[in-house]
Design an enzyme around this catalytic site. Structure first.
Site, PDB file in Angstrom:
ATOM      1  N   ASP A   1       1.809  -5.586   9.374  1.00 41.34           N
ATOM      2  CA  ASP A   1       1.257  -4.230   9.373  1.00 41.34           C
ATOM      3  C   ASP A   1       0.298  -4.070   8.194  1.00 41.34           C
ATOM      4  O   ASP A   1       0.347  -3.074   7.465  1.00 41.34           O
ATOM      5  CB  ASP A   1       2.377  -3.200   9.299  1.00 41.34           C
ATOM      6  CG  ASP A   1       1.905  -1.804   9.712  1.00 41.34           C
ATOM      7  OD1 ASP A   1       0.771  -1.682  10.233  1.00 41.34           O
ATOM      8  OD2 ASP A   1       2.658  -0.831   9.514  1.00 41.34           O
TER       9      ASP A   1
ATOM     10  N   GLU B   1      11.956   9.979   6.194  1.00 41.01           N
ATOM     11  CA  GLU B   1      11.280  11.039   5.461  1.00 41.01           C
ATOM     12  C   GLU B   1      10.956  10.501   4.070  1.00 41.01           C
ATOM     13  O   GLU B   1      11.732   9.720   3.503  1.00 41.01           O
ATOM     14  CB  GLU B   1      12.171  12.265   5.336  1.00 41.01           C
ATOM     15  CG  GLU B   1      12.533  12.901   6.672  1.00 41.01           C
ATOM     16  CD  GLU B   1      13.572  13.995   6.494  1.00 41.01           C
ATOM     17  OE1 GLU B   1      13.239  15.171   6.687  1.00 41.01           O
ATOM     18  OE2 GLU B   1      14.715  13.650   6.143  1.00 41.01           O
TER      19      GLU B   1
ATOM     20  N   LEU C   1       6.470  14.255   0.871  1.00 40.94           N
ATOM     21  CA  LEU C   1       5.176  13.622   1.098  1.00 40.94           C
ATOM     22  C   LEU C   1       4.856  13.469   2.582  1.00 40.94           C
ATOM     23  O   LEU C   1       3.691  13.373   2.948  1.00 40.94           O
ATOM     24  CB  LEU C   1       5.144  12.235   0.428  1.00 40.94           C
ATOM     25  CG  LEU C   1       5.347  12.226  -1.085  1.00 40.94           C
ATOM     26  CD1 LEU C   1       5.338  10.804  -1.603  1.00 40.94           C
ATOM     27  CD2 LEU C   1       4.281  13.066  -1.779  1.00 40.94           C
TER      28      LEU C   1
ATOM     29  N   LYS D   1      12.576   7.116   0.116  1.00 38.64           N
ATOM     30  CA  LYS D   1      12.517   7.093   1.581  1.00 38.64           C
ATOM     31  C   LYS D   1      13.935   7.239   2.114  1.00 38.64           C
ATOM     32  O   LYS D   1      14.839   6.494   1.726  1.00 38.64           O
ATOM     33  CB  LYS D   1      11.900   5.781   2.089  1.00 38.64           C
ATOM     34  CG  LYS D   1      10.442   5.619   1.729  1.00 38.64           C
ATOM     35  CD  LYS D   1       9.897   4.289   2.244  1.00 38.64           C
ATOM     36  CE  LYS D   1       9.866   4.231   3.749  1.00 38.64           C
ATOM     37  NZ  LYS D   1       9.177   2.992   4.232  1.00 38.64           N
TER      38      LYS D   1
ATOM     39  N   GLU E   1       6.681  12.344   6.792  1.00 38.48           N
ATOM     40  CA  GLU E   1       7.738  11.690   7.544  1.00 38.48           C
ATOM     41  C   GLU E   1       7.125  10.841   8.638  1.00 38.48           C
ATOM     42  O   GLU E   1       5.987  11.059   9.069  1.00 38.48           O
ATOM     43  CB  GLU E   1       8.703  12.706   8.144  1.00 38.48           C
ATOM     44  CG  GLU E   1       8.075  13.641   9.161  1.00 38.48           C
ATOM     45  CD  GLU E   1       9.094  14.627   9.709  1.00 38.48           C
ATOM     46  OE1 GLU E   1      10.056  14.167  10.358  1.00 38.48           O
ATOM     47  OE2 GLU E   1       8.923  15.833   9.495  1.00 38.48           O
ATOM     48  N   GLY E   2       7.896   9.853   9.062  1.00 38.31           N
ATOM     49  CA  GLY E   2       7.466   8.986  10.145  1.00 38.31           C
ATOM     50  C   GLY E   2       8.530   8.926  11.212  1.00 38.31           C
ATOM     51  O   GLY E   2       9.443   9.761  11.252  1.00 38.31           O
ATOM     52  N   GLY E   3       8.427   7.921  12.081  1.00 36.67           N
ATOM     53  CA  GLY E   3       9.381   7.809  13.156  1.00 36.67           C
ATOM     54  C   GLY E   3      10.780   7.467  12.684  1.00 36.67           C
ATOM     55  O   GLY E   3      11.760   7.768  13.348  1.00 36.67           O
ATOM     56  N   MET E   4      10.896   6.838  11.495  1.00 32.50           N
ATOM     57  CA  MET E   4      12.208   6.403  11.013  1.00 32.50           C
ATOM     58  C   MET E   4      12.672   7.111   9.748  1.00 32.50           C
ATOM     59  O   MET E   4      13.874   7.195   9.500  1.00 32.50           O
ATOM     60  CB  MET E   4      12.193   4.888  10.736  1.00 32.50           C
ATOM     61  CG  MET E   4      12.185   4.016  11.968  1.00 32.50           C
ATOM     62  SD  MET E   4      12.347   2.268  11.543  1.00 32.50           S
ATOM     63  CE  MET E   4      13.927   2.257  10.696  1.00 32.50           C
TER      64      MET E   4
END
Length: 606
Positions: free
Chosen positions: A445, A318, A311, A337, A313-316
């Site tokens: 957030d 997948e 789907l 995640k 990925e981010g900074g921390m």
């Protein structure tokens, strides 16, 4: 008998004189030794102060050199965000000498902490030196952080004069603190001089015997011994000791820009004053070996899960859809995640990932995305699984809606999204731990990307990765800001303490976005947006809000107040104001998701 007394008396007097002379000699020697120790201590203190001065000057020179680096100045002048600056610090050759010797570095523009490189938690220790650098272009000081001494040096960058950007460098101090070198106390004249009082006593006895030795004492008569009221041999007055030795006063440390007293308290910023903000994230330790994260592909078996689709990925992490299979053909789809492998050695990243799983698993509410599983496979591959929601987040809904219709959503749908999110926040803000103690959760957030809407119109709050709680493993550095700047409260953007009312402000910015199709805070780059968020709604923003149809205008005017005390004081109070305007909202929300993404979601499920 009288003659015997005179002989003994004369002998005692002679002994007293001899002892007195010996005492005077010893006293003179002790005085000379004490003076020598004092001179040595003073010389040592001067030498230490000179070393500290040289050390401060050296770090100042490095700060001046850093401020003169053209690529760094150009990056700041072009308003690059914190992530870009951290990337420059990690990989550019011009920063290599600093990577080798520094414990940390910061770039501060105006009141905004744009980037904090290295693992040193500055806190607010650099605030005085930053102010001094803006006044004198270059300054340094010596501070204690985490039980270790550091030299901080700050230099003003030659760009953006109206915002006075400053680079701050921190280097571990090599020299001993001058405060630890206490001046030696000069001894008193009595120290080491026991014979002196003994001589006085012997002299008195001798004088008495001599004085009475020539008189015959009649039997039964009283002895009339005349002892002088003051002894003939006087005791010397002790010398005054060195003041610093008695008071414990510490020598000041030279910093190159004045002096500071070791151990003195540092004043904290005044409450309500401009404070620090940080654009981005936790930097990698300078000497850490960074490996390329192996990319996981669909179809791979991951523990007891089989990955279906990547789907993103981010900074921390997948993110995948994954299926868990059991006996008799049982299967269930989840969102999996996985913490990026190169972060498995980063304690802060692991702690934050664990926090997200632990906290969100303990939140059981129909409007919160639940966590079902958490674990680790292989060599530090941490993962969690969450409920798979057949739907889309509000951000993607808004983007797809604006492609087709422009403008905002139907007010009923926007109010419904906000109301359901407030139900989740009301629960999270009031939840208690197993011992019954309030956890004081603050999501930090609340943004469109973290609000999921299913095909059935259900709204669920996700991503508690940076939640603030009274009991959590990971901690955010003082002054550090995490979250989405487009939807931050002013206090969060300034890096100040936040409470539940900060989440309510963020939710109000989401509601404004859903109603109008526009962000409350816009800008050319992340730093500009962060500046605007720290300032809060401008008079122009409030005028635009006032033109919205009721009840939006009055609700948003209150919810977006700059001061937390002027906002809604709880999620329940905010939700009550929306309750009368959400009739049919769930049905309309389901129709909206079906219309925008129904076919796409059905193909994915097939």
């Amino acid at each position: 008998m009288s003659q015997m007394r005179r002989v003994i008396g004369i002998g005692l007097l002679g002994g007293a004189v001899a002892l007195g002379l010996a005492a005077q000699h010893a006293r003179a020697g002790a005085r000379a030794e004490g003076e020598a120790r004092t001179r040595a201590a003073e010389a040592s203190a001067v030498e230490t102060a000179q070393r500290l001065e040289a050390e401060a000057r050296a770090v100042e020179a490095r700060a001046a050199r850093a401020a003169a680096i053209e690529p760094l100045a150009a990056a700041v002048a072009n308003h690059v965000d914190g992530t870009t600056l951290l990337d420059l610090f990690e990989h550019e050759d011009w920063w290599q000498p600093f990577r080798d010797e520094l414990a940390g570095a910061r770039v501060i523009v105006g009141d905004v902490l744009v980037a904090s490189w290295g693992k040193l938690d500055f806190g607010t220790s650099d605030a005085p030196v930053v102010r001094a650098a803006r006044d004198k272009r270059l300054a340094s000081t010596r501070v204690t952080i985490g039980g270790h001494d550091y030299v901080l040096a700050a230099a003003r960058l030659p760009v953006l004069p109206q915002r006075e950007p400053v680079v701050v460098l921190a280097r571990r101090a090599a020299a001993a603190s001058a405060a630890e070198v206490a001046p030696a106390r000069a001894p008193s004249l009595l120290e080491g001089s026991l014979p002196l009082p003994v001589a006085g006593v012997l002299g008195l006895v001798g004088l008495a015997l001599v004085a009475t030795g020539g008189r015959r004492r009649e039997p039964g008569a009283a002895v009339a011994t005349e002892i002088p009221r003051e002894p003939t041999l006087r005791f010397g007055t002790p010398a005054r000791p060195v003041a610093a030795a008695d008071t414990g006063a510490r020598a000041p440390i030279a910093t190159g820009k004045g002096v500071s007293i070791p151990g003195s308290s540092r004043s904290a910023p005044a409450r309500g004053s401009a404070s620090r903000e940080v654009a981005r994230a936790t930097p990698i330790e300078p000497d850490a070996v960074v490996e390329e994260a192996p990319r996981m592909d669909s179809g791979r078996t991951f523990g007891r899960y089989r990955l279906l689709e990547r789907l993103g990925e981010g900074g921390m992490s997948e993110v995948f859809t994954a299926v868990a299979q059991g006996v008799e053909g049982f299967s269930r789809t989840f969102v999996l995640k996985r913490l990026r492998p190169e972060l498995a050695r980063e304690r802060e990243a692991v702690a934050q990932f664990i926090d997200e799983a632990r906290l969100q698993a303990g939140l059981v509410h129909s409007n919160i995305v639940p966590v079902f599983d958490f674990g680790m496979i292989g060599n530090g591959e941490y993962f969690m699984t969450q409920e798979y929601i057949a739907g889309r987040d509000v951000l993607r809904i808004m983007l797809r809606h604006q492609e087709r219709s422009h403008g905002g959503l139907e007010p009923t749908v926007a109010y419904y999204f906000a109301h359901e999110t407030l139900q989740a926040l009301a629960y999270a803000h009031e939840v208690c731990d197993k011992e019954g103690h309030p956890m004081q959760l603050v999501h930090r957030d609340v943004s469109p990307g973290n609000l999921m809407v299913s095909l059935r119109g259900e709204v669920k709050l996700a991503d508690f990765g940076i939640v603030k709680a009274s009991r959590r493993v990971s901690r955010t550095q003082v002054g550090m800001v995490k979250g989405n700047a487009n939807f931050m409260s002013p206090e969060q953007a300034r890096g100040q303490e936040v409470d539940a009312r900060s989440d309510l402000f963020s939710l109000a910015t989401v509601l404004y976005y859903c109603l109008t199709g526009h962000l409350l805070y816009g800008g050319d780059n992340d730093l500009d947006v962060l500046y605007k968020a720290a300032r809060g709604p401008t008079p122009e923003d409030l005028e635009r809000i006032a033109t919205l149809p009721e009840p939006a205008a009055s609700i948003l005017a209150k919810a977006l107040s700059y001061e937390p005390a002027d906002r809604f004081q709880s999620a329940g109070e905010f939700a009550d104001q929306l309750a009368a305007f959400i009739g049919g909202g769930k049905t309309q929300a389901a129709s909206l998701v079906q219309r925008l993404f129904g076919e796409e979601l059905r193909r994915r499920a097939a």
